[in-house]
Scaffold this motif. Structure first.
Motif, mmCIF file in Angstrom:
data_model
loop_
_atom_site.group_PDB
_atom_site.id
_atom_site.type_symbol
_atom_site.label_atom_id
_atom_site.label_comp_id
_atom_site.label_asym_id
_atom_site.label_seq_id
_atom_site.Cartn_x
_atom_site.Cartn_y
_atom_site.Cartn_z
ATOM 1 N N GLU A 263 36.016 -8.294 23.383
ATOM 2 C CA GLU A 263 35.951 -9.331 22.357
ATOM 3 C C GLU A 263 35.917 -10.704 23.013
ATOM 4 O O GLU A 263 36.547 -10.938 24.044
ATOM 5 C CB GLU A 263 37.148 -9.232 21.415
ATOM 6 C CG GLU A 263 37.160 -7.975 20.557
ATOM 7 C CD GLU A 263 36.014 -7.931 19.551
ATOM 8 O OE1 GLU A 263 35.481 -9.011 19.204
ATOM 9 O OE2 GLU A 263 35.647 -6.822 19.118
ATOM 10 N N ASN A 266 38.688 -14.592 18.852
ATOM 11 C CA ASN A 266 39.755 -13.961 18.083
ATOM 12 C C ASN A 266 40.317 -14.968 17.073
ATOM 13 O O ASN A 266 41.454 -15.406 17.175
ATOM 14 C CB ASN A 266 40.858 -13.443 19.017
ATOM 15 C CG ASN A 266 41.962 -12.719 18.264
ATOM 16 O OD1 ASN A 266 41.751 -12.196 17.169
ATOM 17 N ND2 ASN A 266 43.159 -12.698 18.836
ATOM 18 N N TYR A 267 39.470 -15.374 16.131
ATOM 19 C CA TYR A 267 39.851 -16.297 15.071
ATOM 20 C C TYR A 267 40.578 -17.520 15.635
ATOM 21 O O TYR A 267 41.751 -17.768 15.322
ATOM 22 C CB TYR A 267 40.720 -15.581 14.026
ATOM 23 C CG TYR A 267 40.081 -14.319 13.504
ATOM 24 C CD1 TYR A 267 38.981 -14.371 12.655
ATOM 25 C CD2 TYR A 267 40.559 -13.060 13.895
ATOM 26 C CE1 TYR A 267 38.372 -13.205 12.189
ATOM 27 C CE2 TYR A 267 39.953 -11.897 13.438
ATOM 28 C CZ TYR A 267 38.867 -11.972 12.590
ATOM 29 O OH TYR A 267 38.259 -10.814 12.142
ATOM 30 N N ARG A 280 42.040 -17.801 22.314
ATOM 31 C CA ARG A 280 41.260 -17.141 21.280
ATOM 32 C C ARG A 280 39.777 -17.521 21.314
ATOM 33 O O ARG A 280 38.949 -16.816 20.769
ATOM 34 C CB ARG A 280 41.810 -17.508 19.893
ATOM 35 C CG ARG A 280 43.212 -16.976 19.576
ATOM 36 C CD ARG A 280 43.751 -17.637 18.322
ATOM 37 N NE ARG A 280 45.005 -17.061 17.853
ATOM 38 C CZ ARG A 280 45.108 -16.165 16.876
ATOM 39 N NH1 ARG A 280 44.023 -15.731 16.264
ATOM 40 N NH2 ARG A 280 46.281 -15.711 16.488
ATOM 41 N N THR A 417 38.831 -16.900 9.309
ATOM 42 C CA THR A 417 40.155 -16.284 9.339
ATOM 43 C C THR A 417 40.010 -14.764 9.425
ATOM 44 O O THR A 417 38.903 -14.228 9.326
ATOM 45 C CB THR A 417 40.963 -16.635 8.077
ATOM 46 O OG1 THR A 417 40.404 -15.938 6.942
ATOM 47 C CG2 THR A 417 40.921 -18.134 7.805
ATOM 48 N N ASN A 418 41.124 -14.084 9.552
ATOM 49 C CA ASN A 418 41.101 -12.621 9.620
ATOM 50 C C ASN A 418 41.289 -11.969 8.256
ATOM 51 O O ASN A 418 41.617 -10.784 8.184
ATOM 52 C CB ASN A 418 42.175 -12.121 10.588
ATOM 53 C CG ASN A 418 43.586 -12.453 10.109
ATOM 54 O OD1 ASN A 418 43.773 -13.184 9.137
ATOM 55 N ND2 ASN A 418 44.585 -11.927 10.809
ATOM 56 N N LYS A 421 38.948 -8.987 7.743
ATOM 57 C CA LYS A 421 39.370 -7.870 8.576
ATOM 58 C C LYS A 421 40.609 -7.201 7.995
ATOM 59 O O LYS A 421 40.717 -5.965 7.981
ATOM 60 C CB LYS A 421 39.653 -8.370 10.002
ATOM 61 C CG LYS A 421 40.008 -7.280 10.993
ATOM 62 C CD LYS A 421 40.201 -7.881 12.390
ATOM 63 C CE LYS A 421 40.531 -6.798 13.407
ATOM 64 N NZ LYS A 421 40.715 -7.384 14.773
ATOM 65 N N TRP A 422 41.540 -8.015 7.487
ATOM 66 C CA TRP A 422 42.760 -7.480 6.901
ATOM 67 C C TRP A 422 42.459 -6.684 5.643
ATOM 68 O O TRP A 422 42.986 -5.584 5.441
ATOM 69 C CB TRP A 422 43.722 -8.623 6.581
ATOM 70 C CG TRP A 422 45.022 -8.178 5.987
ATOM 71 C CD1 TRP A 422 46.121 -7.715 6.652
ATOM 72 C CD2 TRP A 422 45.357 -8.153 4.596
ATOM 73 N NE1 TRP A 422 47.123 -7.406 5.765
ATOM 74 C CE2 TRP A 422 46.692 -7.654 4.497
ATOM 75 C CE3 TRP A 422 44.677 -8.495 3.430
ATOM 76 C CZ2 TRP A 422 47.332 -7.506 3.276
ATOM 77 C CZ3 TRP A 422 45.315 -8.345 2.207
ATOM 78 C CH2 TRP A 422 46.629 -7.853 2.126
#
Length: 473
Positions: A263, A266-267, A280, A417-418, A421-422
């Motif tokens: 990766e 990471n946001y 990140r 934002t995540n 993904k969440w």
């Protein structure tokens, strides 16, 4: 050629994947190599010789490093490789910049050469340097086959826009790759997310930012305060969505054929400090400078003075890597200053919400330095953002543009934002226990890639297309 082009999506990539899937396993690396060389030469066949030449020097020096009998000879071949690679990079990327500054100071030379920068040279140069250094350190074995090292340096998945892939990440997968249907689906899905993120979101943000803050135009000097802020917010969103989209596409393309790239983002806009932001953001670049510059200089295990020196050196080089212009150097040193401030003054004492707001503001102001190579335009933007430009606070044009793009703004903020993904993970967990959730999850997984690809294709076929324009006040 770039990933976010119709030629790549519906001609090059389709032909490549069809041929790759039809040939025997032992010929698939050859297909990858040919495809990569064709892809790279699309932007200028003459620069292919440069890529091949740099790879040959790295291949030969790494073999000599591994075969050398004394530390001195190992170090000699390592230095030879680094000097050659950095020398080529310096000529093509920085010679005009250096000569231009000398000319400004001393009046000579009168004419700048005007060297064209080969695409991807910064990425593959750093990859090859990391390869030779890792061989020197004994962390990887030298690749005996030149064409396999050329495959590593030229893989079209990442040779132009990153991430910076270490040889140790893919050395086993070059010869031994096992691709499951799950890998193929994940790769396709990740690629489609990336191309939609670039074509629909990043390009739309770029259009708004360029409307409000047109580089090389009087509009930069006459904008109102809210226009400066809105333009920079959209630029902040654009640059993350753009950079991370190419990493998404690279990771997806690699996964389709069995490569597992690490990766790269990471946001980062969820960070609560500048240090966390750089853990990140563009992770492969940060880790390169950490492992090959910062730690060899002594890292943080040294005196305070040397630590400050190490931070300044690393961030000076980070700025230089991004471009041959003083604004990039200033941008790098700007972040160095805040990292030192956090180390010696702030020390993590800010509460979560103020810390997050502080990090966002610091990063946003940093993007002002990054966007404007012309210091006059940069100064106008900075002065305008604090309301001292004398152009007024707001205007009907800015207000209208904001309302027209409010849903784009909200969606892009969410995309940074995540949350998505969440929600995807929560639905996946629910699908294991509930048949209705399983049906919804299955349908979404099936339709997401084609829908995103269609949206991206529509956006790419019409540069002014913005699906959010239909949801405005």
């Amino acid at each position: 050629m770039v990933f976010s082009s119709l030629i790549f999506l519906f001609i090059f990539l389709v032909i490549h994947l069809v041929v790759y899937s039809l040939v025997k396993i032992e010929y698939r690396n050859a297909v990858l190599l040919v495809s990569s060389l064709l892809f790279y030469s699309w932007g200028g066949p003459q620069y292919l010789l440069l890529l091949v030449g740099d790879t040959f020097v790295s291949w030969l020096c790494a073999l000599m490093v591994e075969r050398a009998q004394t530390p001195q000879r190992k170090r000699l071949f390592l230095v030879m490789a680094c000097v050659a690679l950095l020398g080529v990079l310096g000529v093509f990327k920085y010679l005009d910049f250096i000569l231009g500054n000398i000319g400004s100071l001393f009046g000579v030379p009168d004419l700048v050469i005007g060297i064209v920068l080969p695409i991807g040279i910064s990425f593959y140069t750093f990859q090859l340097i990391s390869y030779v250094v890792d061989v020197y350190r004994g962390e990887v074995h030298a690749q005996p086959a030149f064409w396999k090292l050329l495959l590593y340096s030229s893989l079209f998945h990442q040779c132009i826009a990153g991430p910076i892939v270490r040889y140790e990440t893919v050395q086993d997968e070059i010869d031994n790759r096992h691709v499951s249907p799950t890998d193929v689906y994940y790769g396709v899905r990740r690629f489609c997310i990336g191309v939609a993120k670039k074509a629909v979101l990043a390009n739309s943000c770029a259009a708004v930012a360029d409307t409000l803050l047109p580089i090389g135009s009087e509009g930069v000097f006459t904008q109102v305060t809210t226009g400066y802020w809105l333009g920079m917010v959209f630029y902040m969103l654009q640059i993350y969505l753009d950079f991370s989209a190419y990493s998404d596409m690279a990771i997806g393309l690699g996964r389709m054929v069995g490569f597992h790239y690490l990766e790269n983002f990471n946001y980062p806009y969820m960070a609560k400090s500048v240090q966390e932001f750089w853990r990140r953001w563009h992770i492969s670049l940060s880790s390169f400078f950490r492992d090959y510059v910062y730690i060899p200089l002594g890292g943080s295990h040294c005196s305070k003075e040397r630590y400050v020196r190490n931070i300044i050196v690393v961030w000076f080089l980070t700025g230089m890597w991004h471009g041959a212009s003083w604004n990039y150097i200033l941008w790098g040193l700007y972040f160095a200053a805040f990292l030192l401030l956090e180390k010696f003054v702030i020390r993590g004492r800010l509460p979560k919400v103020p810390a997050h707001m502080y990090a966002l503001v610091v990063v946003l102001m940093g993007w002002v330095l990054f966007r404007f190579e012309n210091f006059g335009e940069m100064g106008a933007a900075l002065v305008g953002m604090i309301g001292l430009a004398g152009n007024g606070f707001t205007s009907l044009e800015v207000h209208t543009l904001f309302l027209q793009n409010i849903f784009l703004l909200v969606f892009c903020i969410i995309a940074c934002t995540n949350l998505g993904k969440w929600l995807h993970h929560r639905l996946f967990v629910a699908a294991k226990r509930n048949d209705a959730a399983l049906l919804v999850y299955s349908v979404l997984e099936a339709v997401t890639p084609p829908v995103l690809l269609i949206l991206a294709a529509i956006a790419l076929s019409g540069a002014s297309y913005n699906p959010f324009i239909y949801f405005q006040f």
